[in-house]
Design a protein around this motif. Structure first.
Motif, mmCIF file in Angstrom:
data_model
loop_
_atom_site.group_PDB
_atom_site.id
_atom_site.type_symbol
_atom_site.label_atom_id
_atom_site.label_comp_id
_atom_site.label_asym_id
_atom_site.label_seq_id
_atom_site.Cartn_x
_atom_site.Cartn_y
_atom_site.Cartn_z
ATOM 1 N N ASP A 241 8.296 25.401 5.880
ATOM 2 C CA ASP A 241 9.360 24.932 6.766
ATOM 3 C C ASP A 241 9.531 25.758 8.032
ATOM 4 O OD1 ASP A 241 9.930 22.960 4.960
ATOM 5 O OD2 ASP A 241 11.726 23.911 4.142
ATOM 6 N N ARG B 224 19.699 27.936 9.901
ATOM 7 C CA ARG B 224 18.488 27.247 9.451
ATOM 8 C C ARG B 224 18.459 27.189 7.922
ATOM 9 N NH1 ARG B 224 18.465 27.166 14.250
ATOM 10 N NH2 ARG B 224 16.767 27.561 15.714
ATOM 11 N N TRP C 226 16.598 26.231 -2.092
ATOM 12 C CA TRP C 226 16.650 26.445 -0.640
ATOM 13 C C TRP C 226 17.381 27.734 -0.320
ATOM 14 C CZ3 TRP C 226 21.823 26.456 0.575
ATOM 15 C CH2 TRP C 226 22.672 25.684 -0.227
ATOM 16 N N ASP D 115 8.794 26.468 0.882
ATOM 17 C CA ASP D 115 8.206 25.279 1.489
ATOM 18 C C ASP D 115 7.650 25.685 2.866
ATOM 19 O OD1 ASP D 115 9.121 23.873 -0.669
ATOM 20 O OD2 ASP D 115 10.805 22.916 0.376
ATOM 21 N N PHE E 280 15.710 26.669 4.762
ATOM 22 C CA PHE E 280 14.296 26.648 4.395
ATOM 23 C C PHE E 280 14.175 26.360 2.901
ATOM 24 C CE2 PHE E 280 14.657 29.941 7.805
ATOM 25 C CZ PHE E 280 14.124 29.172 8.827
#
Length: 521
Positions: A201, A152, A138, A199, A154
């Motif tokens: 996201d 955030r 991530w 991902d 992701f």
């Protein structure tokens, strides 16, 4: 029979589709649709590693060399030439995997990915398919303050190693469209790449651009790539689909290429979201097909390039000429121990020290600025004072001169020295600002320059008293008015003393002496 509102709904659909067709901005085209539709965005990022040689041979990995000068039988795929993995390439991949919080595979392998382009001499690309070197990680980003801020996370699906293809040069250096011929430069063939697959996201062009910018920051902090998008050292392919809000199933995704900056990425994504939303709103979802589209910077729109291949078209199979990769626990620990402080860690540390998020993003997100700032702190400067100088006068100077922090002549230790001179009363802040441009341009020591210019702060009690006495004697009328009740005139006298001293008088001492003299003490 038409239900109430059907005509208005049909007009809105037609207007949205027409807006995209006529090349209006994404914001114009998607007006009223963003609440109804949601984008799903994923990014495939190719990072070109800055190793001295290529991934599987000893040819130089050099940008800008004369065409077809860094080639050999291995990277050209000639019969009998066998690849050998560059150990530095593997180390870079593990570093990046750890920095992305991925799980590192103790055993992985290489595969052949089959496709046929003029600039792919072997007819296949050495890549990794089912066992990548890193997966399930991530990235966290801090969104810009001007866009509301916020944090955030992701996901990163995988990061795998592969080799680059060559480069097709159209019309002697121009675009394919309108070119009379094409040439192939194989210098880039075999240059090592890490492909990072996110991902799905992200939901906006801004989030995608910030994710890409954080990947660029990480590879620069690690020192494994310059991340220069203009040179192709970092390339982002974006997958965008749109679906009605609340629906779990993804829409048909479209891949966008040819974006050479993060601002271009954001605009391309916003346009594509608007285009697909308008088609869905107009009931023409069948016109959204699995394809690759190009971003046209001049026209500010995406155009169709080709129908996208499926996995079956690549006919992956294990690379027979390269052994499996085996990573020991000791090797992983050694690589982990070599990691520097990463941008997100630095942002958290600066924020904990009391810096504003606006300052944090500027000081931590650029690796060169961060390196300069860290040296200032390492020389003993207070973090808030150093941040004020970096964010204020130094940034202003660099913008005016159109230079980078790496171009200034002033050493970071000199800025720390300047801050210390102000802190101990040797010079005033005003004098510091006056000499800063000379230091930035010429370098040298701060105290040395102060002494050379005769700018040492006047801090002797008798000298300050003499200055104040001279000013009061020169303005008897104002002194009488002050003592008659016009206390605001103290600011006038302060300015006169500062002026007479050339800005060199110690401000605190001067105010103490002036207050006493004004009140007849």
């Amino acid at each position: 029979m038409k239900l109430p509102g059907m005509h208005a709904q049909g007009v809105r659909r037609g207007q949205a589709l027409k807006a995209v067709a006529e090349g209006l901005t994404a914001q114009d085209a998607s007006a009223g649709l963003e609440e109804k539709y949601e984008a799903v965005i994923g990014i495939e990022t190719h990072v070109q590693l800055n190793t001295a040689t290529k991934a599987f041979c000893r040819c130089r990995s050099q940008y800008g060399a004369e065409p077809n000068t860094n080639v050999c039988p291995v990277c050209m795929g000639l019969p009998g030439a066998l690849p050998v993995l560059n150990a530095r390439v593997l180390e870079s991949a593990v570093k990046l995997g750890l920095a992305l919080h991925c799980t590192i595979a103790p055993r992985s392998k290489f595969d052949r990915k089959q496709y046929f382009y003029p600039d792919l001499p072997k007819g296949y690309q050495i890549s990794q398919f089912d066992i990548p070197v890193a997966q399930s990680g991530w990235v966290e980003v801090d969104l810009p303050v001007e866009f509301g801020g916020g944090r955030r996370r992701f996901g990163v699906t995988r990061a795998h190693l592969e080799e680059d293809a060559g480069k097709s040069v159209h019309g002697g250096g121009g675009r394919l469209s309108g070119s009379g011929f094409s040439q192939v430069d194989l210098n880039r063939a075999g240059v090592p790449l890490i492909e990072i697959v996110s991902d799905p996201d992200m939901r906006t062009g801004l989030e995608a651009a910030e994710y890409g910018a954080e990947i660029q920051r990480i590879v620069r902090y690690l020192g494994i790539s310059n991340g220069n998008m203009a040179e192709g050292s970092m390339r982002c392919d974006v997958n965008v689909s749109v679906r009605p809000r609340g629906r779990e199933r993804f829409g048909t995704k479209v891949e966008i290429k040819n974006m050479n900056s993060f601002s271009a990425m954001q605009r391309a994504i916003d346009f594509e979201i608007a285009r697909q939303s308008a088609l869905l709103e107009a009931g023409k979802d069948g016109e959204i097909v699995l394809e690759t589209r190009l971003w046209e910077e001049g026209a500010q729109r995406t155009i169709s390039m080709r129908v996208k291949e499926g996995l079956a078209d690549y006919r992956y199979f294990p690379e027979p000429d390269l052994p499996e990769i085996e990573l020991t626990a000791d090797y992983l620990e050694d690589v982990r121990a070599s990691l520097p402080e990463l941008p997100d860690e630095k942002r958290r540390r600066y924020a904990a020290a009391g810096l504003s998020m606006q300052d944090v993003l500027v000081l931590a997100n650029n690796s060169d600025v961060a390196a300069y700032f860290e040296r200032v702190l390492g020389a003993g400067a207070d973090i808030k004072a150093a941040a004020n100088w970096m964010m204020g006068d130094i940034t202003k100077y660099c913008k005016a001169e159109k230079i980078l922090i790496t171009d200034v002549a002033m050493a970071p230790e000199t800025l720390a020295e300047l801050i210390a001179l102000i802190g101990d009363g040797t010079i005033s802040g005003k004098i510091g600002k006056e000499i800063l441009p000379d230091l930035l341009k010429e370098g040298g020591g701060a105290k040395q320059l102060v002494e050379k210019k005769g700018l040492l702060q006047i801090s002797d009690d008798s000298a300050v008293e003499a200055l104040v006495d001279e000013v009061l004697a020169a303005h008897p009328k104002e002194l009488e008015l002050f003592r008659g009740g016009k206390k605001k005139l103290q600011g006038f006298f302060t300015g006169q003393v500062m002026k007479k001293s050339g800005g060199r008088v110690n401000p605190a001492l001067m105010q103490k002496v002036l207050a006493a003299k004004l009140n007849g003490q």
